[in-house]
Scaffold this active site. Structure first.
Site, PDB file in Angstrom:
ATOM      1  CG  PHE A 194      -7.238  -3.301  -7.357  1.00  0.00           C
ATOM      2  CD1 PHE A 194      -6.634  -4.184  -6.485  1.00  0.00           C
ATOM      3  CD2 PHE A 194      -8.620  -3.376  -7.533  1.00  0.00           C
ATOM      4  CE1 PHE A 194      -7.371  -5.156  -5.814  1.00  0.00           C
ATOM      5  CE2 PHE A 194      -9.373  -4.339  -6.872  1.00  0.00           C
ATOM      6  CZ  PHE A 194      -8.746  -5.231  -6.013  1.00  0.00           C
ATOM      7  CE  LYS A 195      -0.676   4.856  -4.939  1.00  0.00           C
ATOM      8  NZ  LYS A 195      -0.248   5.283  -3.594  1.00  0.00           N
ATOM      9  CB  ILE A 196      -2.218   0.313 -11.807  1.00  0.00           C
ATOM     10  CG1 ILE A 196      -3.149  -0.791 -11.273  1.00  0.00           C
ATOM     11  CG2 ILE A 196      -1.396  -0.202 -12.986  1.00  0.00           C
ATOM     12  CD1 ILE A 196      -4.239  -1.187 -12.257  1.00  0.00           C
TER      13      ILE A 196
END
Length: 398
Positions: A194-196
């Site tokens: 998950f890219k944050i």
């Protein structure tokens, strides 16, 4: 993750677009194994993990790309489907920009995944328009991500809405909602990232998620405090943009971190990569380092030893076409290693346990501006998806 396991951690905006239309070009980065489309010459852009290091027809030595692959995982940026045999992909990212690309064409392979999301009865039954739209977007991301997981052997990375970047609990809630949807279609957590955005709140969200075994990828990292705080939080991947920092430094001043690098005669982006790599490895953090915004071959040579280098196609092609002599005098130097990390000296200020106050103090003008610019771009894409879904919902023929 082992060095070889970037096949489970390539981060790209991806889709199986244009499978049925060989003439259309779509400006969206996409990732699909070449074996899945050996009979098609679809032409959308991709970024993918590079696994074919075979030499060009020239003989007399290995290519520069062959040599570099022994030190870092080279990741092509914006390759077209026609180049799959040269640069086979292994992993993918689903994002708002990808959804926009899928919806812009009538006959893409993933159009059905989006249409099914927009016809979902659970979403339709929600009371408020905002709740329905959130449900539709989440389902569309996961439906497409689920299809990608069947086509690539590695991880599928899902972009988290950048409008949540300053709300830790909202980020965690969004990731948990997405993960629950992935679980419902039998895509396990180990296949997902998950890219944050690397705000303080985003890094805190990564800390909470990683403690639950949910792997995160921190993006828009432009300062040492971001990299160090993300490493302390246990982020799986930390991405630094070398060229963007260099560009900022050419037209701005007043950033102490950048000016210190310039006074030492160093490129500010490469200096940040060096410091972040050495910090991660000297103090035993698990994070892997990814370098993006590569502008030339020398940038690639200067970051050898990092885990992943995202490299434009024209530079990859130049590296592949350059054949190195098989002699001792022509060798590449691995600039970043456990030995370089052990020898690197950090100041007491750099070795603090980062908290919100010290993080805010450490964020210079470059990091603040570039982080905001990146998040604005992601936020605008998310808004465009919602506007588009509002126009086409409910979809026909589902």
């Amino acid at each position: 993750m082992s060095a070889a396991s970037f096949h489970t951690a390539s981060f790209t905006s991806s889709s199986v677009l244009l499978q049925q239309d060989r003439r259309t070009r779509l400006p969206v980065r996409s990732v699909i194994p070449v074996t899945a489309f050996s009979s098609h010459r679809s032409s959308t852009q991709i970024r993918a993990s590079y696994t074919d290091f075979s030499a060009t027809p020239n003989t007399g030595g290995r290519t520069e790309l062959d040599a570099l692959s022994h030190y870092s995982e080279v990741v092509p940026d914006t390759v077209v489907f026609d180049d799959f045999e040269r640069f086979p992909p292994t992993a993918a990212t689903v994002s708002s920009s990808l959804l926009l690309g899928i919806c812009s064409l009538p006959n893409t392979a993933f159009k059905g995944a989006v249409d099914t999301a927009l016809a979902d009865k659970e979403c339709y039954g929600l009371e408020t328009p905002n709740a329905r739209m959130t449900c539709f977007v989440n389902k569309a991301l996961v439906n497409v991500g689920g299809e990608l997981s069947k086509l690539v052997p590695g991880r599928v990375s899902t972009e988290v809405d950048a409008r949540l970047a300053y709300d830790t609990h909202a980020i965690v809630g969004k990731v948990e909602d997405l993960l629950q949807l992935y679980n419902s279609i039998d895509v396990p957590a180990e296949r997902l990232l998950f890219k944050i955005p690397a705000t303080w709140q985003g890094i805190e969200a990564a800390r909470l998620l990683e403690s639950e075994g949910i792997q995160t990828h921190m993006t828009f990292v432009y300062s040492f405090c971001q990299a160090a705080a993300a490493a302390q939080a246990g982020a799986s991947v930390i991405q630094i943009f070398v060229g963007r920092l260099r560009d900022w430094a050419r037209s701005h001043s007043g950033d102490s971190e950048i000016e210190a690098a310039l006074k030492r005669g160093e490129d500010p982006g490469l200096a940040l990569v060096t410091k972040a790599y050495n910090y991660i490895h000297k103090y035993g953090h698990k994070s892997k380092l990814m370098v993006a915004s590569i502008r030339n071959k020398q940038d690639v040579f200067n970051v050898l030893g990092v885990n992943y280098i995202i490299t434009p196609l024209k530079i990859l092609q130049a590296l592949k076409e350059s054949v190195t002599p098989d002699d001792d005098k022509y060798t590449f130097v691995k600039r970043l290693s456990s030995q370089s990390a052990a020898a690197y000296n950090f100041t007491d200020e750099e070795l603090v346990k980062w908290d919100q106050l010290s993080f805010a103090s450490g964020m210079g003008p470059a990091a603040l501006e570039l982080l905001a610019t990146g998040m604005d771009g992601y936020s605008n894409q998310a808004k465009r998806v919602e506007e588009l879904f509002g126009k086409i919902w409910p979809p026909p023929n589902v």
